[in-house]
Design a protein around this motif. Sequence first.
Motif, PDB file in Angstrom:
ATOM      1  N   LEU A 272       0.866  -1.188   0.000  1.00  0.00           N
ATOM      2  CA  LEU A 272       0.000   0.000   0.000  1.00  0.00           C
ATOM      3  C   LEU A 272       0.897   1.231   0.000  1.00  0.00           C
ATOM      4  O   LEU A 272       1.863   1.308   0.779  1.00  0.00           O
ATOM      5  CB  LEU A 272      -0.934   0.039   1.217  1.00  0.00           C
ATOM      6  CG  LEU A 272      -2.195   0.896   0.984  1.00  0.00           C
ATOM      7  CD1 LEU A 272      -3.154   0.181   0.029  1.00  0.00           C
ATOM      8  CD2 LEU A 272      -2.921   1.213   2.276  1.00  0.00           C
ATOM      9  N   VAL A 273       0.609   2.155  -0.895  1.00  0.00           N
ATOM     10  CA  VAL A 273       1.329   3.432  -0.985  1.00  0.00           C
ATOM     11  C   VAL A 273       0.293   4.539  -0.868  1.00  0.00           C
ATOM     12  O   VAL A 273      -0.702   4.548  -1.601  1.00  0.00           O
ATOM     13  CB  VAL A 273       2.113   3.563  -2.308  1.00  0.00           C
ATOM     14  CG1 VAL A 273       2.882   4.884  -2.335  1.00  0.00           C
ATOM     15  CG2 VAL A 273       3.057   2.381  -2.486  1.00  0.00           C
ATOM     16  N   VAL A 274       0.524   5.451   0.060  1.00  0.00           N
ATOM     17  CA  VAL A 274      -0.446   6.513   0.368  1.00  0.00           C
ATOM     18  C   VAL A 274       0.274   7.859   0.405  1.00  0.00           C
ATOM     19  O   VAL A 274       1.397   7.967   0.915  1.00  0.00           O
ATOM     20  CB  VAL A 274      -1.147   6.264   1.725  1.00  0.00           C
ATOM     21  CG1 VAL A 274      -2.170   7.360   2.022  1.00  0.00           C
ATOM     22  CG2 VAL A 274      -1.818   4.889   1.746  1.00  0.00           C
ATOM     23  N   ALA A 275      -0.365   8.875  -0.130  1.00  0.00           N
ATOM     24  CA  ALA A 275       0.094  10.267   0.018  1.00  0.00           C
ATOM     25  C   ALA A 275      -0.905  11.004   0.893  1.00  0.00           C
ATOM     26  O   ALA A 275      -2.116  10.820   0.755  1.00  0.00           O
ATOM     27  CB  ALA A 275       0.187  10.940  -1.346  1.00  0.00           C
ATOM     28  N   PRO A 492       2.322  14.555  -8.665  1.00  0.00           N
ATOM     29  CA  PRO A 492       1.132  14.848  -7.864  1.00  0.00           C
ATOM     30  C   PRO A 492       0.026  15.555  -8.650  1.00  0.00           C
ATOM     31  O   PRO A 492      -1.147  15.399  -8.324  1.00  0.00           O
ATOM     32  CB  PRO A 492       1.677  15.742  -6.748  1.00  0.00           C
ATOM     33  CG  PRO A 492       3.106  15.315  -6.592  1.00  0.00           C
ATOM     34  CD  PRO A 492       3.566  14.980  -7.979  1.00  0.00           C
ATOM     35  N   SER A 493       0.388  16.304  -9.683  1.00  0.00           N
ATOM     36  CA  SER A 493      -0.642  16.994 -10.459  1.00  0.00           C
ATOM     37  C   SER A 493      -1.611  16.018 -11.083  1.00  0.00           C
ATOM     38  O   SER A 493      -2.745  16.390 -11.429  1.00  0.00           O
ATOM     39  CB  SER A 493       0.016  17.862 -11.538  1.00  0.00           C
ATOM     40  OG  SER A 493       0.833  17.061 -12.390  1.00  0.00           O
ATOM     41  N   ALA A 494      -1.190  14.748 -11.246  1.00  0.00           N
ATOM     42  CA  ALA A 494      -2.070  13.739 -11.847  1.00  0.00           C
ATOM     43  C   ALA A 494      -2.891  13.011 -10.807  1.00  0.00           C
ATOM     44  O   ALA A 494      -4.062  12.734 -11.021  1.00  0.00           O
ATOM     45  CB  ALA A 494      -1.241  12.737 -12.651  1.00  0.00           C
ATOM     46  N   TRP A 495      -2.297  12.686  -9.652  1.00  0.00           N
ATOM     47  CA  TRP A 495      -3.040  11.896  -8.662  1.00  0.00           C
ATOM     48  C   TRP A 495      -3.731  12.737  -7.583  1.00  0.00           C
ATOM     49  O   TRP A 495      -4.661  12.250  -6.928  1.00  0.00           O
ATOM     50  CB  TRP A 495      -2.169  10.820  -8.015  1.00  0.00           C
ATOM     51  CG  TRP A 495      -0.843  11.248  -7.442  1.00  0.00           C
ATOM     52  CD1 TRP A 495       0.392  11.010  -7.989  1.00  0.00           C
ATOM     53  CD2 TRP A 495      -0.590  11.904  -6.198  1.00  0.00           C
ATOM     54  NE1 TRP A 495       1.389  11.503  -7.174  1.00  0.00           N
ATOM     55  CE2 TRP A 495       0.808  12.060  -6.060  1.00  0.00           C
ATOM     56  CE3 TRP A 495      -1.399  12.395  -5.176  1.00  0.00           C
ATOM     57  CZ2 TRP A 495       1.403  12.665  -4.965  1.00  0.00           C
ATOM     58  CZ3 TRP A 495      -0.823  13.016  -4.077  1.00  0.00           C
ATOM     59  CH2 TRP A 495       0.568  13.142  -3.979  1.00  0.00           C
ATOM     60  N   ALA A 496      -3.305  13.980  -7.387  1.00  0.00           N
ATOM     61  CA  ALA A 496      -3.938  14.828  -6.358  1.00  0.00           C
ATOM     62  C   ALA A 496      -5.133  15.540  -6.973  1.00  0.00           C
ATOM     63  O   ALA A 496      -5.103  16.732  -7.231  1.00  0.00           O
ATOM     64  CB  ALA A 496      -2.934  15.824  -5.786  1.00  0.00           C
ATOM     65  N   TRP A 497      -6.180  14.788  -7.215  1.00  0.00           N
ATOM     66  CA  TRP A 497      -7.345  15.326  -7.912  1.00  0.00           C
ATOM     67  C   TRP A 497      -8.326  15.962  -6.937  1.00  0.00           C
ATOM     68  O   TRP A 497      -8.282  15.786  -5.760  1.00  0.00           O
ATOM     69  CB  TRP A 497      -8.031  14.240  -8.726  1.00  0.00           C
ATOM     70  CG  TRP A 497      -8.449  13.029  -7.957  1.00  0.00           C
ATOM     71  CD1 TRP A 497      -7.656  11.967  -7.599  1.00  0.00           C
ATOM     72  CD2 TRP A 497      -9.746  12.725  -7.461  1.00  0.00           C
ATOM     73  NE1 TRP A 497      -8.370  11.024  -6.918  1.00  0.00           N
ATOM     74  CE2 TRP A 497      -9.650  11.460  -6.808  1.00  0.00           C
ATOM     75  CE3 TRP A 497     -10.973  13.371  -7.475  1.00  0.00           C
ATOM     76  CZ2 TRP A 497     -10.750  10.854  -6.190  1.00  0.00           C
ATOM     77  CZ3 TRP A 497     -12.051  12.770  -6.874  1.00  0.00           C
ATOM     78  CH2 TRP A 497     -11.930  11.520  -6.228  1.00  0.00           C
TER      79      TRP A 497
END
Length: 497
Positions: A272-275, A492-497
């Motif tokens: 599991l990878v989490v930001a 992050p611009s792609a996954w931080a929606w």
Amino acid sequence: MKSGYLLVLLSGLLSAPAAYATDSKPLTDNVGTKGQGVIDLFKNAASTDLEAHRGENGGSLNFGFKINENYKGTENSKSKGVTLKDAVLTLDFSDGHEKIYSILNGACHTETYSLLTAVGESSRNPSYTLIGSDDNNRGGTENAVQKTYDSTLKCNVPDKLDDSGKNIHVVKATLNVQFKQMDTSKGDPESFYDYSGAPETVALLNAADTHFIDQYQSGGQQAPAKEATTPTPAVDPLAVKSWNYFPSANTYYIVAYEDLYPSQGDYDFNDLVVAYQVQYGLNSNNQVVKVAGTAYLLAKGAAYSHDWHLRIGLPSTVKTSGTCSTSLAATPQTSFACNGANTITSSGTADVLMFADTGTLFPNTQFTDYRKVLANTLFGSAYLKGPKSTFSISLDQPVDAKTIAAAPFDPYLYVRNTKQKIQLLQVNPAVKDANGYPFGMLMPSGWKWAYEKTDIRTTYANLINFVATSGANSANWYNSPAKNQYFPSPQPSAWAW
């Protein structure tokens, strides 16, 4: 008088500018011995003077009163007062129209009021008051007006009183003042605020003199039952005035886990990878009154399912309440409560379940076999935008930031299949295997997770030396990954929606 009349706008200035275009004008007429008087402003001021005063005072005509009272009740030379029944400012204009501004229509007010019983009334009602003293030796005075006058009456006048563009101006201006007789049989505060003295003199005030008289509050400290008509708004100690971000407003912590603890497993460190990012809501004293945050699931390389928690250590006396919501990056977007409940409550440490049952959160339709429970870890697979969760919890009391457990806080993984809890090396160094290798790590910026079943120590060869020396050597182990052994994770611009 209706209590709504007490909710008036400040018509004077909060602070005095350095210079003024007008002078205050003591007025010839006064309030007579019977507690009433009609004051003709044109005996001392023309329409141009009135408009200059109105403009300087922010759209208000302000009047100063000298209180010349005989003493009743607790009145004395240091403090005495009267009560206004009404004050009516009548303005007649050159085009024939008339405007009336008064206490009873909400346009005029004094700086103080009290709950008082007038003659003929059966209960105490809010009434505007004027307070003063016999003090003629006031510190800080700059002129005779500031030295003499005690209290102010302000009438909000939105109309121009001398409008050369429209060729309209005031031709008559009167202020009709009437004091109220109190039921003095009740003693104070009625006796204190009853009218019983000599004529009260009046002045038309400029902004500087208004400001001084309001700030000086002649006789105000000793006056009974005094309330401010326009008090400074109370500061809400739980109101958020600013935000503090961890790690910053534009960055996120990245954490990764191996979920077979205490067994090492494939050690690809992508189970599991989490930001995540945390925010402190600060009050006007820079104390924490709210904690909020956002988290994104970036990858899941495990057959097991998990619950991902963010635990934030708070003082034991603090109670919290709040909410957490998970949203799926689907069309249409789906949202639901993170933990199956609408509210989060706690005493002391707040343990927020942000992602529940991770095996169900990635809408992976790329595969029909075991790989359907994996996301963003397989070679050749396209990046799949993961879910996000947001939470917000309010504290029942302000706390100093230093009393909260330090960042990165305690983001831990609960493995549903094994019932094991996995904490970060940086939080609990005891969660590691016999060789010192951790099962949860706060990853540095720029780190990319390994492909499925690719040992992280192969992808990042320098990690071995980093762990062996407890971080003393190879601090930049993450800068040299082996080619074609890590998932090409987006920015992050792609996954931080």
